[in-house]
Scaffold this active site. Structure first.
Site, PDB file in Angstrom:
ATOM      1  CG  ASP A 176      -2.053  -0.998   1.214  1.00  8.81           C
ATOM      2  OD1 ASP A 176      -2.152  -1.435   0.288  1.00  8.81           O
ATOM      3  OD2 ASP A 176      -2.687  -1.106   2.112  1.00  8.81           O
ATOM      4  CG  ASP A 177      -0.590   4.407   0.889  1.00  6.53           C
ATOM      5  OD1 ASP A 177      -1.386   4.818  -0.106  1.00  6.53           O
ATOM      6  OD2 ASP A 177      -1.050   4.266   2.184  1.00  6.53           O
ATOM      7  CB  CYS A 207      -6.973  -1.759   0.957  1.00 13.75           C
ATOM      8  SG  CYS A 207      -5.988  -0.534   1.898  1.00 13.75           S
ATOM      9  CG  HIS A 211      -8.914  -4.491   3.926  1.00 11.39           C
ATOM     10  ND1 HIS A 211      -8.259  -3.724   3.755  1.00 11.39           N
ATOM     11  CD2 HIS A 211      -9.459  -3.876   5.145  1.00 11.39           C
ATOM     12  CE1 HIS A 211      -8.163  -2.667   4.521  1.00 11.39           C
ATOM     13  NE2 HIS A 211      -8.779  -2.828   5.537  1.00 11.39           N
TER      14      HIS A 211
END
Length: 137
Positions: free
Chosen positions: A36-37, A76, A126
């Site tokens: 992520d990111d 996400c 998630h």
């Protein structure tokens, strides 16, 4: 024979460790890092000088780096579902972080198992909401 959709999945993925069947050549290890990111220029092997990423640099030097990769979603869970299925958000149905990947979707892990691979996912997932309304991670 793999379905066409499963064949496309072989081009995407998470962590796969091969199991060489008796009498067969050893298959290559497949390791996909999905962060992520993290931007393209955030690692040493792509020119970052402000900090070092020696382990990632070593993996890149010894393997294959796919440098034209785009996320399937700005969220996400939908973007991970795209990676796992090889399908766009519109088709796999995970449109936000509170939606589970439908059981009917075939993941890359399921597609490579018939080829003799053992699979694992390590990290953030998630998987929708918990019974108390909170999110899983």
């Amino acid at each position: 024979m793999l379905k066409r959709r499963q064949g496309a999945l072989l081009l995407t993925v998470v962590l796969f460790v091969p199991i060489a069947a008796h009498g067969q050549a050893r298959r290559p290890n497949l390791v996909v890092l999905y962060a992520d990111d993290m931007g393209w220029s955030d690692v040493g092997f792509n020119g970052r000088k402000e900090w070092s990423t020696p382990n990632l640099d070593r993996l890149a030097a010894q393997g294959t780096v796919f440098d034209r990769w785009y996320t399937g979603s700005p969220l996400c869970a939908p973007s991970r579902a795209c990676l796992l299925t090889g399908r766009y958000t519109l088709h796999h149905g995970v449109r936000n972080n509170s939606v589970d990947l439908p059981q009917s979707e075939t993941t890359i892990a399921e597609a490579v198992k018939p080829l003799g691979y053992a699979t694992a996912l390590i990290g953030k997932w998630h998987r929708g909401r918990l019974a108390d309304g909170g999110f899983t991670h």
